[in-house]
Write a protein that holds these residues in place. Structure first.
Motif, mmCIF file in Angstrom:
data_model
loop_
_atom_site.group_PDB
_atom_site.id
_atom_site.type_symbol
_atom_site.label_atom_id
_atom_site.label_comp_id
_atom_site.label_asym_id
_atom_site.label_seq_id
_atom_site.Cartn_x
_atom_site.Cartn_y
_atom_site.Cartn_z
ATOM 1 N N GLY A 159 -9.235 142.342 36.920
ATOM 2 C CA GLY A 159 -8.916 141.776 38.226
ATOM 3 C C GLY A 159 -7.591 142.262 38.789
ATOM 4 O O GLY A 159 -6.819 142.962 38.133
ATOM 5 N N THR A 160 -7.319 141.879 40.022
ATOM 6 C CA THR A 160 -6.087 142.242 40.722
ATOM 7 C C THR A 160 -5.372 140.966 41.138
ATOM 8 O O THR A 160 -5.990 140.050 41.658
ATOM 9 C CB THR A 160 -6.394 143.093 41.970
ATOM 10 N N GLU A 161 -4.074 140.918 40.910
ATOM 11 C CA GLU A 161 -3.287 139.734 41.237
ATOM 12 C C GLU A 161 -2.657 139.872 42.620
ATOM 13 O O GLU A 161 -2.119 140.921 42.964
ATOM 14 C CB GLU A 161 -2.194 139.517 40.188
ATOM 15 N N PHE A 162 -2.738 138.798 43.398
ATOM 16 C CA PHE A 162 -2.178 138.779 44.744
ATOM 17 C C PHE A 162 -1.209 137.615 44.876
ATOM 18 O O PHE A 162 -1.444 136.530 44.341
ATOM 19 C CB PHE A 162 -3.284 138.624 45.793
ATOM 20 N N ALA A 163 -0.114 137.839 45.592
ATOM 21 C CA ALA A 163 0.850 136.776 45.874
ATOM 22 C C ALA A 163 0.379 135.986 47.088
ATOM 23 O O ALA A 163 -0.075 136.565 48.082
ATOM 24 C CB ALA A 163 2.233 137.371 46.135
ATOM 25 N N LEU A 164 0.486 134.663 46.992
ATOM 26 C CA LEU A 164 0.121 133.787 48.100
ATOM 27 C C LEU A 164 1.386 133.130 48.642
ATOM 28 O O LEU A 164 1.962 132.249 48.008
ATOM 29 C CB LEU A 164 -0.861 132.709 47.629
ATOM 30 N N LYS A 165 1.806 133.555 49.799
ATOM 31 C CA LYS A 165 2.962 132.918 50.423
ATOM 32 C C LYS A 165 2.533 131.560 50.975
ATOM 33 O O LYS A 165 1.336 131.316 51.179
ATOM 34 C CB LYS A 165 3.503 133.807 51.544
ATOM 35 N N PRO A 166 3.480 130.649 51.228
ATOM 36 C CA PRO A 166 3.104 129.373 51.837
ATOM 37 C C PRO A 166 2.397 129.588 53.175
ATOM 38 O O PRO A 166 2.800 130.430 53.974
ATOM 39 C CB PRO A 166 4.458 128.679 52.034
ATOM 40 N N GLY A 167 1.326 128.850 53.398
ATOM 41 C CA GLY A 167 0.552 129.002 54.621
ATOM 42 C C GLY A 167 -0.631 129.933 54.427
ATOM 43 O O GLY A 167 -1.102 130.153 53.303
ATOM 44 N N TRP A 168 -1.116 130.512 55.509
ATOM 45 C CA TRP A 168 -2.300 131.364 55.457
ATOM 46 C C TRP A 168 -2.021 132.732 54.864
ATOM 47 O O TRP A 168 -0.974 133.328 55.111
ATOM 48 C CB TRP A 168 -2.900 131.547 56.855
ATOM 49 N N ASN A 169 -2.989 133.218 54.098
ATOM 50 C CA ASN A 169 -2.928 134.550 53.496
ATOM 51 C C ASN A 169 -4.274 135.240 53.692
ATOM 52 O O ASN A 169 -5.323 134.658 53.408
ATOM 53 C CB ASN A 169 -2.648 134.456 51.993
ATOM 54 N N GLU A 170 -4.241 136.449 54.201
ATOM 55 C CA GLU A 170 -5.460 137.258 54.269
ATOM 56 C C GLU A 170 -5.377 138.299 53.161
ATOM 57 O O GLU A 170 -4.412 139.059 53.084
ATOM 58 C CB GLU A 170 -5.615 137.951 55.614
ATOM 59 N N ILE A 171 -6.387 138.308 52.310
ATOM 60 C CA ILE A 171 -6.408 139.209 51.163
ATOM 61 C C ILE A 171 -7.565 140.183 51.296
ATOM 62 O O ILE A 171 -8.697 139.778 51.578
ATOM 63 C CB ILE A 171 -6.534 138.419 49.849
ATOM 64 N N ASN A 172 -7.279 141.449 51.091
ATOM 65 C CA ASN A 172 -8.314 142.475 51.056
ATOM 66 C C ASN A 172 -8.385 143.047 49.647
ATOM 67 O O ASN A 172 -7.426 143.666 49.169
ATOM 68 C CB ASN A 172 -8.008 143.586 52.068
ATOM 69 N N TYR A 173 -9.503 142.803 49.002
ATOM 70 C CA TYR A 173 -9.694 143.244 47.619
ATOM 71 C C TYR A 173 -10.658 144.424 47.595
ATOM 72 O O TYR A 173 -11.788 144.332 48.087
ATOM 73 C CB TYR A 173 -10.248 142.095 46.773
ATOM 74 N N PHE A 174 -10.203 145.544 47.036
ATOM 75 C CA PHE A 174 -11.009 146.750 46.958
ATOM 76 C C PHE A 174 -11.495 146.926 45.510
ATOM 77 O O PHE A 174 -10.666 147.026 44.598
ATOM 78 C CB PHE A 174 -10.204 147.973 47.403
ATOM 79 N N PRO A 175 -12.782 146.959 45.283
ATOM 80 C CA PRO A 175 -13.305 147.110 43.914
ATOM 81 C C PRO A 175 -12.816 148.389 43.252
ATOM 82 O O PRO A 175 -12.713 149.436 43.892
ATOM 83 C CB PRO A 175 -14.829 147.154 44.131
ATOM 84 N N ASP A 176 -12.501 148.285 41.963
ATOM 85 C CA ASP A 176 -12.114 149.438 41.155
ATOM 86 C C ASP A 176 -13.395 149.999 40.516
ATOM 87 O O ASP A 176 -13.811 149.582 39.453
ATOM 88 C CB ASP A 176 -11.124 149.012 40.072
ATOM 89 N N TYR A 177 -14.013 150.944 41.192
ATOM 90 C CA TYR A 177 -15.311 151.471 40.744
ATOM 91 C C TYR A 177 -15.229 152.119 39.366
ATOM 92 O O TYR A 177 -16.140 151.979 38.554
ATOM 93 C CB TYR A 177 -15.845 152.479 41.761
ATOM 94 N N ALA A 178 -14.143 152.832 39.099
ATOM 95 C CA ALA A 178 -13.996 153.514 37.810
ATOM 96 C C ALA A 178 -13.975 152.512 36.662
ATOM 97 O O ALA A 178 -14.635 152.704 35.636
ATOM 98 C CB ALA A 178 -12.733 154.362 37.799
ATOM 99 N N LEU A 179 -13.248 151.417 36.841
ATOM 100 C CA LEU A 179 -13.163 150.385 35.812
ATOM 101 C C LEU A 179 -14.496 149.666 35.657
ATOM 102 O O LEU A 179 -14.960 149.416 34.534
ATOM 103 C CB LEU A 179 -12.065 149.384 36.162
ATOM 104 N N LEU A 180 -15.119 149.332 36.759
ATOM 105 C CA LEU A 180 -16.401 148.632 36.715
ATOM 106 C C LEU A 180 -17.460 149.464 36.010
ATOM 107 O O LEU A 180 -18.292 148.937 35.266
ATOM 108 C CB LEU A 180 -16.874 148.299 38.137
ATOM 109 N N ASN A 181 -17.442 150.746 36.251
ATOM 110 C CA ASN A 181 -18.434 151.636 35.664
ATOM 111 C C ASN A 181 -18.342 151.678 34.142
ATOM 112 O O ASN A 181 -19.319 151.940 33.448
ATOM 113 C CB ASN A 181 -18.277 153.052 36.230
ATOM 114 N N VAL A 182 -17.133 151.401 33.612
ATOM 115 C CA VAL A 182 -16.915 151.385 32.167
ATOM 116 C C VAL A 182 -17.307 150.033 31.572
ATOM 117 O O VAL A 182 -17.919 149.943 30.514
ATOM 118 C CB VAL A 182 -15.438 151.702 31.831
ATOM 119 N N LEU A 183 -16.953 148.953 32.274
ATOM 120 C CA LEU A 183 -17.135 147.610 31.737
ATOM 121 C C LEU A 183 -18.528 147.036 31.913
ATOM 122 O O LEU A 183 -18.956 146.177 31.136
ATOM 123 C CB LEU A 183 -16.119 146.658 32.387
ATOM 124 N N CYS A 184 -19.237 147.463 32.932
ATOM 125 C CA CYS A 184 -20.562 146.886 33.201
ATOM 126 C C CYS A 184 -21.366 147.812 34.106
ATOM 127 O O CYS A 184 -20.884 148.873 34.512
ATOM 128 C CB CYS A 184 -20.412 145.513 33.860
#
Length: 205
Positions: A159-184
């Motif tokens: 997974g990827t860790e994101f910081a959440l500041k107080p209030g609203w946060n918009e997070i864009n998570y991009f899949p790590d295809y290379a890692l996924l291809n190894v793990l599953c």
């Protein structure tokens, strides 16, 4: 007791989770293969399927419906998450030994609700809107469930860790295809998870 309540309340996070999956192509028409398609995955406006399919793992804490407009990104409702996490208490002087982190996951496919987003190779990004109701920064880890072992256990990607500041946060998570291809098999990924910080408390209040 007052100190315990303070620790627990700081970990309360009101969350409005709107997940959008942008696909590389459209299946139906060959002429639209190059155009991205955005799919609303969960906006928590209704119990079914958004809340019904959410898997709240052991020792997570609590999940409830929020209708306070301040914590709603769109519509009239959102999901309120109060993560605690598992812990053990040693003897005096009452030192806490933290164990399981609090996390929830969302199945990426459902026969009952007729959707299938388990082919992560087609997902360009996942966008989430989260509200941190605390006055201090918190963190959330986002990743994929590689395997569902049983109702209480899953195998997950780093997974990827994101910081959440107080209030609203918009997070864009991009899949790590290379890692996924190894793990599953990234063409058949069971779920998407959100993991939060642990706190040495059982007091949901």
């Amino acid at each position: 007791m007052m100190k315990m309540r303070k620790i627990a309340s700081l970990l309360l996070i009101a969350v409005s989770l709107t997940t959008t999956m942008t696909f590389a192509g459209c299946k139906k028409e060959k002429t639209e293969e190059s155009k991205p398609q955005t799919v609303m995955f969960a906006d928590f406006e209704q119990w079914s399927p958004d809340f019904q399919l959410m898997r709240v793992m052991s020792n997570f804490g609590a999940v409830s419906v929020n209708e306070d407009a301040e914590f709603v990104h769109g519509g009239k409702a959102s999901a309120k998450l109060q993560p605690l996490g598992g812990y053990r208490v040693s003897q005096a002087p009452y030192k806490y030994k933290q164990s399981d982190p609090p996390y929830v996951y969302f199945p990426l496919s459902s026969a009952n609700f007729e959707y299938d987003h388990s082919n992560v190779a087609k997902i360009e990004k996942i966008r989430l809107h989260l509200y941190n109701a605390q006055s201090e920064q918190k963190t959330v880890k986002i990743g994929f469930v590689a395997q569902i072992v049983n109702i209480e256990e899953t195998a997950r990607t780093a997974g990827t860790e994101f910081a959440l500041k107080p209030g609203w946060n918009e997070i864009n998570y991009f899949p790590d295809y290379a890692l996924l291809n190894v793990l599953c098999d990234m063409h058949d990924v069971p779920g998407l998870y959100l993991e939060f910080e642990k706190t040495a408390s059982r007091d949901i209040a």
